[in-house]
Design a protein around this motif. Structure first.
Motif, short mmCIF file in Angstrom:
data_model
loop_
_atom_site.label_atom_id
_atom_site.label_comp_id
_atom_site.label_asym_id
_atom_site.label_seq_id
_atom_site.Cartn_x
_atom_site.Cartn_y
_atom_site.Cartn_z
N VAL A 74 0.76 -1.20 -0.11
CA VAL A 74 0.00 -0.12 -0.04
C VAL A 74 0.81 1.34 -0.09
CG1 VAL A 74 -1.77 1.20 1.53
CG2 VAL A 74 -1.85 -1.02 1.24
N GLN A 75 1.82 1.19 0.85
CA GLN A 75 3.00 2.43 0.74
C GLN A 75 3.41 2.75 -0.32
OE1 GLN A 75 5.01 1.39 4.13
NE2 GLN A 75 3.89 2.30 5.57
N ARG A 76 4.02 1.45 -0.97
CA ARG A 76 4.74 1.83 -2.33
C ARG A 76 3.83 1.96 -3.41
NH1 ARG A 76 6.32 -3.66 -0.54
NH2 ARG A 76 5.14 -4.52 -2.45
N ASN A 77 2.56 1.42 -3.50
CA ASN A 77 1.82 2.14 -4.48
C ASN A 77 1.55 3.47 -4.23
OD1 ASN A 77 1.51 -0.25 -5.78
ND2 ASN A 77 -0.35 -1.14 -4.71
N ARG A 78 1.33 3.95 -3.14
CA ARG A 78 1.03 5.29 -2.67
C ARG A 78 2.18 6.25 -3.40
NH1 ARG A 78 -1.69 9.49 -0.75
NH2 ARG A 78 -0.45 10.94 0.60
N THR A 79 3.37 5.93 -2.98
CA THR A 79 4.66 6.53 -3.57
C THR A 79 4.74 6.56 -4.89
OG1 THR A 79 5.65 5.72 -1.20
CG2 THR A 79 7.27 6.51 -3.22
N LYS A 80 4.41 5.55 -5.67
CA LYS A 80 4.57 5.48 -6.95
C LYS A 80 3.51 6.52 -7.61
CE LYS A 80 4.71 1.15 -7.59
NZ LYS A 80 4.82 -0.38 -8.21
N ARG A 81 2.17 6.53 -6.94
CA ARG A 81 1.28 7.38 -7.42
C ARG A 81 1.44 8.80 -7.41
NH1 ARG A 81 -2.45 4.37 -4.81
NH2 ARG A 81 -2.65 5.78 -3.17
N LEU A 82 2.37 9.05 -6.01
CA LEU A 82 2.67 10.49 -6.10
C LEU A 82 4.09 11.04 -6.80
CD1 LEU A 82 2.86 10.75 -1.87
CD2 LEU A 82 1.27 11.66 -3.63
N LEU A 83 4.90 9.87 -7.26
CA LEU A 83 5.98 10.23 -7.98
C LEU A 83 5.36 10.45 -9.50
CD1 LEU A 83 8.64 7.67 -6.97
CD2 LEU A 83 8.93 10.24 -7.08
N ARG A 84 4.41 9.58 -9.77
CA ARG A 84 3.92 9.89 -11.29
C ARG A 84 3.07 11.13 -11.43
NH1 ARG A 84 2.39 4.30 -11.06
NH2 ARG A 84 0.66 4.61 -9.98
N GLU A 85 2.36 11.55 -10.43
CA GLU A 85 1.78 12.80 -10.37
C GLU A 85 2.57 14.15 -10.37
OE1 GLU A 85 -1.72 15.68 -10.31
OE2 GLU A 85 -1.17 13.55 -11.10
N ALA A 86 3.72 14.07 -9.42
CA ALA A 86 4.95 15.08 -9.54
C ALA A 86 5.45 15.22 -10.86
CB ALA A 86 5.69 14.84 -8.50
N TYR A 87 5.69 13.99 -11.37
CA TYR A 87 6.21 14.10 -12.69
C TYR A 87 5.17 14.74 -13.96
CZ TYR A 87 8.06 12.34 -17.26
OH TYR A 87 8.28 12.55 -18.54
N ARG A 88 4.08 14.01 -13.79
CA ARG A 88 2.82 14.53 -15.00
C ARG A 88 2.87 15.92 -14.74
NH1 ARG A 88 -2.20 15.99 -15.20
NH2 ARG A 88 -2.53 16.01 -12.99
N LEU A 89 2.89 16.83 -13.75
CA LEU A 89 2.71 18.16 -13.58
C LEU A 89 3.99 18.88 -14.31
CD1 LEU A 89 0.68 18.57 -10.15
CD2 LEU A 89 -0.16 18.84 -12.77
#
Length: 143
Positions: A74-89
């Motif tokens: 759960v923590q790893r998936n949340r971390t990857k989601r945050l990384l994707r969003e920061a990159y996307r923006l």
């Protein structure tokens, strides 16, 4: 059918804030190639591993990695989601560079730990992308 909000697709200027699946680095062979012949840019909580290829036919691909030692699934998936969003923006910092330099570029963001906040990840992603841009333009400058 509802129309998409423009704020989700474009922002100021002509920057697109989408991250299509075709730009995601996938496959064991691609990751093995990236880790075997790549350079590293390090930061406090996030690393950036990148490889450039002289063939322009190689696509511009990005990956997001959270190793098992960083926490639960759960923590790893949340971390990857945050990384994707920061990159996307902030992908506009780097996306046009491979076409300009006529190179292929593969890179991956690696989280060093879990339980990161978006406010701590985003400035680090911006810093890593800026450093990557500087390194690529320095290597491509005419001699």
């Amino acid at each position: 059918m509802r129309e998409k909000e423009l704020s989700n697709l474009t922002g100021s200027g002509s920057h697109r804030f989408t991250l299509p699946k075709s730009h995601i680095l996938r496959g064991r062979r691609n990751f093995e190639e990236l880790f075997s012949s790549s350079s590293l840019i390090s930061n406090k909580d996030v690393n950036l591993r990148f490889a450039t290829y002289p063939q322009a036919s190689r696509k511009h691909l990005v990956g997001f990695i959270a190793p098992k030692k960083t926490g639960t699934a759960v923590q790893r998936n949340r971390t990857k989601r945050l990384l994707r969003e920061a990159y996307r923006l902030n992908q506009h910092i780097i996306t046009e560079l491979p076409e300009i330099a006529d190179i292929g570029l593969h890179y991956a963001f690696l989280a060093k730990r879990a339980n990161l906040s978006f406010d701590s990840i985003q400035p680090q992603v911006i810093e890593l992308l800026t450093e990557l841009r500087q390194r690529i333009t320095a290597n491509q400058s005419p001699s």
